[in-house]
Design an enzyme around this catalytic site. Structure first.
Site, short mmCIF file in Angstrom:
data_model
loop_
_atom_site.label_atom_id
_atom_site.label_comp_id
_atom_site.label_asym_id
_atom_site.label_seq_id
_atom_site.Cartn_x
_atom_site.Cartn_y
_atom_site.Cartn_z
N LYS A 1 0.83 -1.21 0.00
CA LYS A 1 0.00 0.00 0.00
C LYS A 1 0.87 1.27 0.00
CE LYS A 1 -2.12 -1.11 3.84
NZ LYS A 1 -1.40 -2.38 4.12
N ARG B 1 -9.95 0.81 8.26
CA ARG B 1 -9.57 -0.54 8.64
C ARG B 1 -10.70 -1.25 9.37
NH1 ARG B 1 -3.60 0.41 8.62
NH2 ARG B 1 -2.54 -1.54 9.04
N ARG C 1 11.49 -5.21 5.27
CA ARG C 1 11.16 -3.81 4.96
C ARG C 1 12.05 -2.82 5.72
NH1 ARG C 1 5.05 -1.88 5.39
NH2 ARG C 1 5.10 -2.83 7.47
N ARG D 1 10.82 -0.63 11.37
CA ARG D 1 9.75 -0.42 12.35
C ARG D 1 9.80 -1.45 13.47
NH1 ARG D 1 4.52 0.08 8.65
NH2 ARG D 1 3.68 -1.08 10.42
N ARG E 1 -1.15 -8.89 13.28
CA ARG E 1 -1.64 -7.87 12.35
C ARG E 1 -2.45 -8.50 11.22
NH1 ARG E 1 3.97 -5.28 11.44
NH2 ARG E 1 3.01 -4.12 9.72
#
Ligand code: ADP
Ligand code: ADP
Ligand code: ZN
Length: 228
Positions: free
Chosen positions: A23, A98, A137, A171, A182
């Site tokens: 996203k 969400r 990431r 993160r 998640r």
């Protein structure tokens, strides 16, 4: 700027997809290409945590656990951001809504300013790929450009392609245990929004298992169709 001054191409888009679907990567691409503004509630919440605001203090532990921050907090943050002038150029919502309540709140907020969600795009991926995407990431601390250890390395190691910055960050919640939580939150609370937008006739689906450039091409075509 009022609605009548909004550029003809301005569109308001929602990007749906589980954590790691791409996203943020694709929202930045669309922002550069079409001029709408990327709005990431994850980025806004991380900024609130870093600034130690009241909302940030409440959100911190929830985010670390991989659960969803309360609708009240997130909706209030988004409402304030949507009221800023640059959003008249159209927005690309990355990570919002969400939950069903957030989707209803978004419809109301848009209606208040004579706008609507023009298109919701679901980035479709296999859960199995998500752990690999998320654990590899990292982002540039200077400009926020996203990278991946295997799938998107900077041209020169450790140097951001976009801004030349050399500080990269990862993160705290991008670890295998939190990802599982998640993904569960995504399936229980966010995936039902795909049907919500489908019923409105606003949904497009994009195969997000393809490589970054192929996904970008497909998304560009969807956005061109929905803003034509
Ligand atoms: P999201 O915002 O949905 O959580 P990101 O855009 O941050 O996802 O992407 C997660 C990670 O996967 C990043 O490291 C990114 O570089 C990488 N990535 C994004 N899209 C793809 C893709 N189509 N194929 C492989 N890796 C991707
Ligand atoms: P990702 O796309 O990788 O899941 P985000 O940056 O969008 O990551 O979100 C990180 C975390 O911030 C989420 O796990 C959740 O705790 C919180 N968050 C972000 N957006 C929302 C939202 N719209 N509603 C509730 N919590 C949110
Ligand atoms: Zn950078």
């Amino acid at each position: 700027m009022d609605a009548s001054q909004t550029p003809a191409t301005a569109a308001n888009l929602v990007l749906l997809g589980p954590p790691g679907a791409g996203k943020g990567t694709q929202a930045r691409m669309l922002q550069d290409r079409f001029g709408m503004v990327q709005l990431s509630t994850g980025d806004m919440l991380r900024a609130a945590v870093a600034a130690g605001t009241e909302a940030g203090q409440k959100a911190k532990a929830v985010m670390e656990a991989g659960e969803l921050v309360s609708d009240d907090i997130v909706i209030a943050i988004l409402r304030d951001r949507l009221a800023e002038d640059d959003c008249a150029a159209g927005v690309i919502l990355d990570g919002f809504p969400r939950t069903a309540d957030q989707a209803a709140a978004l419809d109301d907020l848009m209606a208040e300013v004579g706008k609507r969600v023009d298109a919701a795009i679901s980035l479709e991926v296999d859960d199995d790929a998500m752990v690999t995407r998320i654990s590899g990431r990292f982002t540039c601390a200077g400009c926020g450009e996203g990278y991946h250890d295997s799938f998107k390395q900077p041209a020169s190691e450790g140097v951001c392609d976009k801004c030349g910055g050399t500080e990269m960050k990862r993160r705290a919640d991008d670890n295998a245990e939190t990802v599982k939580q998640r993904l569960e939150a995504y399936h229980a609370q966010t995936a039902p929004l795909i049907a919500f937008y489908e019923q409105k006739g606003a949904l497009s689906r994009v195969d997000a298992m393809a490589d970054i450039d192929a996904v970008a091409k497909e998304l560009t075509a969807v956005v061109e169709r929905s803003t034509a």
